[in-house]
Enzyme design. Structure first.
Site, PDB file in Angstrom:
ATOM      1  N   GLU A   1      -1.815  -9.361  -2.263  1.00  0.00           N
ATOM      2  CA  GLU A   1      -3.269  -9.591  -2.177  1.00  0.00           C
ATOM      3  C   GLU A   1      -3.946  -9.419  -3.533  1.00  0.00           C
ATOM      4  O   GLU A   1      -4.881 -10.140  -3.872  1.00  0.00           O
ATOM      5  CB  GLU A   1      -3.882  -8.649  -1.140  1.00  0.00           C
TER       6      GLU A   1
ATOM      7  N   ALA B   1       0.854  -1.180   0.000  1.00  0.00           N
ATOM      8  CA  ALA B   1       0.000   0.000   0.000  1.00  0.00           C
ATOM      9  C   ALA B   1       0.894   1.234   0.000  1.00  0.00           C
ATOM     10  O   ALA B   1       2.104   1.137   0.162  1.00  0.00           O
ATOM     11  CB  ALA B   1      -0.872  -0.019   1.241  1.00  0.00           C
TER      12      ALA B   1
ATOM     13  N   GLY C   1      -0.488  -5.459   0.051  1.00  0.00           N
ATOM     14  CA  GLY C   1      -1.556  -5.263  -0.920  1.00  0.00           C
ATOM     15  C   GLY C   1      -1.192  -5.773  -2.307  1.00  0.00           C
ATOM     16  O   GLY C   1      -2.065  -6.223  -3.058  1.00  0.00           O
TER      17      GLY C   1
ATOM     18  N   GLU D   1       2.273  -6.948   6.735  1.00  0.00           N
ATOM     19  CA  GLU D   1       1.496  -5.901   7.416  1.00  0.00           C
ATOM     20  C   GLU D   1       1.697  -5.874   8.924  1.00  0.00           C
ATOM     21  O   GLU D   1       1.675  -4.823   9.556  1.00  0.00           O
ATOM     22  CB  GLU D   1      -0.001  -6.077   7.119  1.00  0.00           C
TER      23      GLU D   1
END
Ligand code: NAI
Length: 694
Positions: free
Chosen positions: A105, A63, A102, A125
Site C-alpha cells: 500500500e 504491518a 501495508g 490481509e
C-alpha cells in the site's frame, strides 16, 4: 545504519530507507520515522524527487501484526500514504523482496513503482481476517478495475513482479539493482518536469464502468455465504471506489478495517498466525546440534508411505522406498508416478521438474539398501508386531546416528523404541493423509528421544513445508486424541436422538468442510474399529460405550471404499443417508431404553466443540501438548477446523471458559468421566485468564 528510517540526499534526490529487520514491518516507530523523513524531504528545497526503499531482505512485508487488535498509535499507515501521494515532489517506490499488505500500500501511494524482477507483491490481509487498511481498496481498483483488484484482495495471493506489471500496478521492472533503477527513474522524471502521478487521480480502472459493477456483483454473489466479515467488506470498499470520492472511500475502508480487526474472526485468525509460529518454538531447539539429513528412506509404500515419499522428493531429497515385495513396491511407485503425471497435466509443475523429482526415487525390497540413509520414516501397517519386526530389521542395517521415525497413528512409541538398541534415535513423525498435501506434522517425542533428533525434525519440517507441532507419547498423540473426543461426543448424540446427517450438517455449518461421519466414511470405518478393539481390554466398564460404529462395521460397511458406511456412496449425485444405519441406531436406542430427543445445531456444535476443548486442556495438563495453542494448530492444519474460529481452544476462549465449564458440568450426569471439566478450567477462570494467555 541503526535508525528505523534513514534519509540521505543524493544530488537532488532524497532517498528514504526503511530499516526494521527482519521484514521491515511497519511498526509505530517506522511510521513515525517515515512521517518525519517524508516531510523533511518535501520541505528541503534541494530535493526534487523522493525515492522510498528498504534495507535488508525485503520491502516492508506488512504491518506489525502484534499491533493488531489494539488502538493504533498515530501516524497510521494511511496518513503516511497520504503524505507520499500528495507530495508536490515525485515519489518513487523501489521494491525488492516482498511488498505485502501495508508495504504494498505504501508503494501504491507513491507516484511511481520500480520493482525487482524477483520480487512479489500482494494484499494478504484477508488471511488475517481484515482488509487492506492503507488505501489499498481504493487505489488498486483505480488502476486495474474491480475484477483484478478483487482477485488480488479476496485471494490474498502474492503475485510476481511480471504479473503486477502486466496489470499496470507497477511501472518498471528492474533486472538487477532496483535502487539504482529507481534513482535513474527519478532523474528522468525530474528531467521531464518532475510530474507527480497521484494514484487517487487515476481512472484507468474505471474506464469500463459496467464491467466494474458486474465484477463487484459477481464476487458478491460468489462470496455471499462466506463467514468471514472482511470478505464482504472488501467487496463493498471496492464498489465504493467507483461511486464515492476518494476521501469518502478511504473513510469507509478505515471504518470497515476497524470493525473487522476486533471481531472474533480476525482475532481467531491472528491467533492462528501466532500459534503456528509459537508451535515451532520447542525446548529441544535450544543448543541443539542438528543431525545432517541428506537422504531419506521410507518403509512401506502404501497410502502414507507414497505420500511421504512425494513430500520428501518435492523438497529435494533423494528417497529410498522399501516394500515387502515386488508387487507392493510397484503399486507404491505407480502411485508416486501417477501423482507427478497429474501435477504435470494440471501444469502445477513442468515435465522436466516431474522427471527430476522421480529420478531421485529408488525403489527396493531390500532393507539393506537403507544402510546409508540419514533418516528412515516407517509407514508400514498399523500393527504392533509388524512394526516391531520392521524396527528390528532396521536396527540391524541403519547407520550409527541415523534417525528412525515412525508414522504410527496410535501405537506407543516408547514401547517400540525399547525393542531396539537405539531408542534415542527413535521419534514419531506423524504425517496426515494425503501426506504430500496436508501441512501438519506432529513430532512425537519419546521418553528416550535425543533432543537433537527432535530439533532435527523441526528443521526438516520446514524443508518439507510442513507445520510441525511437538507432541508427547499418548494414544493418538494430540490430534487423534482430540478427534476421539469429538467423535465420542457425536456418538453420544447419535444414541440420544440425532442422526449422522444432522450432526454432519451442524458441524459444516460451524465451518468444518465436512462433518465427523463424512470423515469416518472417507477414512474407512475399519480403522477406528481396529482402534476400539485394541482399546477394548483397557476400557473402564463404567464408561459409556456406543456400539453403533461396531455394528456398522460388522455388516462389512467400511465407508466409501465399500460403497456403504454412515452414507451410501454408490449412487449418482453424492452420498445419501444409509437407512440401514438409521435402523441400527433406532434398534440400539430401543435396546438401551433411550427415548430419542431432538438436538439443535447449536447444541450439537457446543457439545462437539467443548468436548474437543476439554480434551485439549487434558492434553496440556498431561504434558502431551506444550500449550493450548499447539492443540489449535493441530486441529487447524490436520483436521479442517475452520481457521476463522482459531481452533477449539481459541473457540472456547471466545465462548468464555466459565460458560464452557458450566456446560460440561451440565452434561456430566450423562457420562461422568468424559464430561468432567479439566481442572485447567478452574485454574484459568479463577485467575481471569484464558487458554490463549498460556
Ligand atoms: P497402508 O496399508 O496403505 O500401507 C502400508 C504399507 O506397508 C503396505 O503397502 C504394505 O505392503 C507395507 N508393508 C507392510 N509390512 C512391510 C514390511 N515389513 N516392509 C515393508 N513394507 C511393508 O497403510 P497406511 O494407511 O499408509 O498407514 C501406514 C502407517 O501410517 C500406519 O502406521 C498408519 O497408522 C499411519 N497413518 C495412516 C494415516 C492414514 O490416514 N492412512 C494417517 C496417519 C498415519
Amino acid at each position: 545504519m541503526s535508525e528505523l528510517v534513514a534519509l540521505r540526499i543524493e544530488n537532488n534526490i532524497a532517498v528514504i530507507t526503511i530499516n526494521n529487520p527482519p521484514v521491515n514491518a511497519l511498526s509505530h516507530g517506522v511510521r513515525v520515522g517515515l512521517s518525519d523523513k517524508i516531510q523533511a524531504a518535501i520541505a528541503d528545497d534541494a530535493v526534487q524527487a523522493i525515492v522510498l526503499n528498504a534495507s535488508g531482505r525485503t520491502f516492508p512485508a506488512g504491518a506489525d501484526v502484534s499491533e493488531f487488535g489494539r488502538p493504533r498509535e498515530t501516524p497510521i499507515l494511511s496518513q503516511i500514504c497520504d503524505l507520499l501521494e500528495t507530495s508536490p515532489k515525485p515519489t518513487i517506490a523501489a521494491v525488492h523482496g516482498n511488498a505485502l499488505g501495508g508495504g504494498f500500500e505504501l508503494a501504491l501511494a507513491c507516484h511511481y513503482r520500480v520493482v525487482l524482477r524477483s520480487a512479489k507483491v500482494g494484499l494478504p490481509e484477508v488471511k488475517l481476517g481484515v482488509l487492506p487498511g492503507g488505501g489499498g481498496t481504493q487505489r488498486v481498483p483505480r488502476i486495474v478495475g474491480a475484477e483484478a483488484a478483487l482477485e488480488l484482495m479476496l485471494s490474498g495471493k502474492l503475485i510476481s513482479a511480471k504479473h503486477a506489471h502486466d496489470l499496470g500496478l507497477i511501472d518498471k521492472i528492474a533486472d538487477e539493482d532496483v535502487d539504482q533503477a529507481a534513482m535513474s527513474m527519478a532523474t528522468d522524471v525530474i528531467a521531464a518536469g518532475a510530474k507527480t502521478v497521484p494514484t487517487r487521480d487515476r481512472i484507468e480502472g474505471f474506464q469500463d464502468a459496467v464491467g466494474f459493477a458486474n465484477a463487484v456483483a459477481k464476487q458478491r454473489e460468489n462470496k455471499k455465504n462466506d463467514p468471514q466479515p472482511s470478505v464482504a467488506k472488501i467487496i463493498d470498499c471496492v464498489e465504493a471506489a467507483q461511486i464515492l470520492p476518494f476521501e469518502a472511500g478511504i473513510a469507509m475502508e478505515r471504518a470497515a478495517f476497524d470493525e473487522c480487526e476486533t471481531g472474533p474472526e480476525a482475532t481467531a485468525m491472528r491467533h492462528a498466525f501466532f500459534a503456528e509460529r509459537r508451535a515451532a518454538k520447542v525446548p529441544e531447539l535450544k543448543g541443539a546440534k542438528l543431525r545432517k539429513i541428506d537422504t531419506i528412506g521410507v518403509v512401506g509404500a502404501g497410502t502414507m508411505g507414497a505420500g511421504i515419499a512425494i513430500s520428501c522428493l518435492d523438497a529435494g531429497f533423494p528417497v529410498v522406498l522399501v516394500e515387502r515385495d515386488q508387487d507392493g513396491l510397484e503399486r507404491g511407485v505407480e502411485r508416486i508416478v501417477a501423482n507427478y503425471d497429474k501435477s504435470v497435466a494440471k501444469k502445477r509443475i513442468d515435465a522436466a521438474t516431474g522427471e527430476e523429482r522421480l529420478s531421485r526415487l529408488t525403489g527396493t525390497t531390500d532393507m539393506q539398501d537403507l544402510s546409508k540413509v540419514d533418516l528412515i520414516i516407517e509407514a508400514v501397517f498399523e500393527d504392533e508386531d509388524v512394526k516391531r519386526n520392521v524396527f528390528a530389521q532396521l536396527d540391524a542395517v541403519m547407520k550409527p546416528g541415523g534417525i528412525l521415525a515412525t508414522n504410527t497413528s496410535y501405537l506407543d512409541i516408547d514401547a517400540l523404541a525399547a525393542t531396539i538398541s537405539r531408542p534415542q534415535d527413535v521419534v514419531g513423525y506423524h504425517f496426515f493423509s494425503p501426506a504430500h498435501i496436508m501441512k501438519l506434522l506432529e513430532i512425537v517425542v519419546g521418553e528416550k528421544t535425543d533432543p537433537n533428533v527432535v530439533a532435527t525434525g523441526f528443521k526438516l519440517a520446514k524443508k518439507l513445508r510442513k507445520v510441525p507441532v511437538r507432541a508427547g507419547v499418548a494414544d493418538g498423540f494430540i490430534g487423534n486424541r482430540v478427534l476421539a473426543a469429538y467423535r465420542l461426543a457425536a456418538d453420544f448424540m447419535l444414541e440420544d436422538g440425532a442422526s449422522p446427517a444432522q450432526i454432519d450438517a451442524a458441524m459444516r455449518a460451524y465451518g468444518f468442510p465436512i462433518g465427523p461421519y463424512q470423515v469416518l466414511d472417507m477414512a474407512g470405518l475399519d480403522i477406528s474399529w481396529a482402534r476400539r478393539k485394541r482399546l477394548a481390554a483397557t476400557r473402564a466398564p463404567e464408561d459409556r460405550y456406543v456400539t453403533i460404529g461396531d455394528k456398522i462395521c460388522e455388516q462389512g460397511w467400511f465407508g466409501q471404499k465399500t460403497g456403504r458406511g454412515y452414507y451410501i456412496h454408490d449412487q449418482d449425485g453424492g452420498p445419501v443417508e444409509n437407512p440401514d444405519v438409521l435402523a441400527i441406531i433406532q434398534e440400539e436406542r430401543k435396546l438401551l431404553g433411550i427415548t430419542p430427543r431432538s438436538f439443535s445445531a447449536k447444541e450439537i456444535q457446543d457439545r462437539c466443540l467443548f468436548a474437543m476443548a476439554n480434551e485439549g486442556a487434558r492434553l496440556v495438563s498431561e504434558g502431551v501438548a506444550l500449550r493450548p495453542s499447539d492443540v489449535d494448530v493441530v486441529l487447524l492444519y490436520g483436521y479442517g477446523f475452520p481457521r476463522y474460529r482459531g481452533g477449539p481452544m481459541m473457540a472456547a476462549d471466545q465462548v468464555g471458559l466459565l460458560t464452557v465449564k458450566n456446560a460440561l458440568l451440565s452434561w456430566k450426569a450423562e457420562e461422568p468421566r468424559f464430561w468432567e471439566p479439566s481442572p485447567m478450567f478452574d485454574e484459568l477462570i479463577k485467575n481471569g485468564r484464558k487458554f490463549s494467555d498460556l
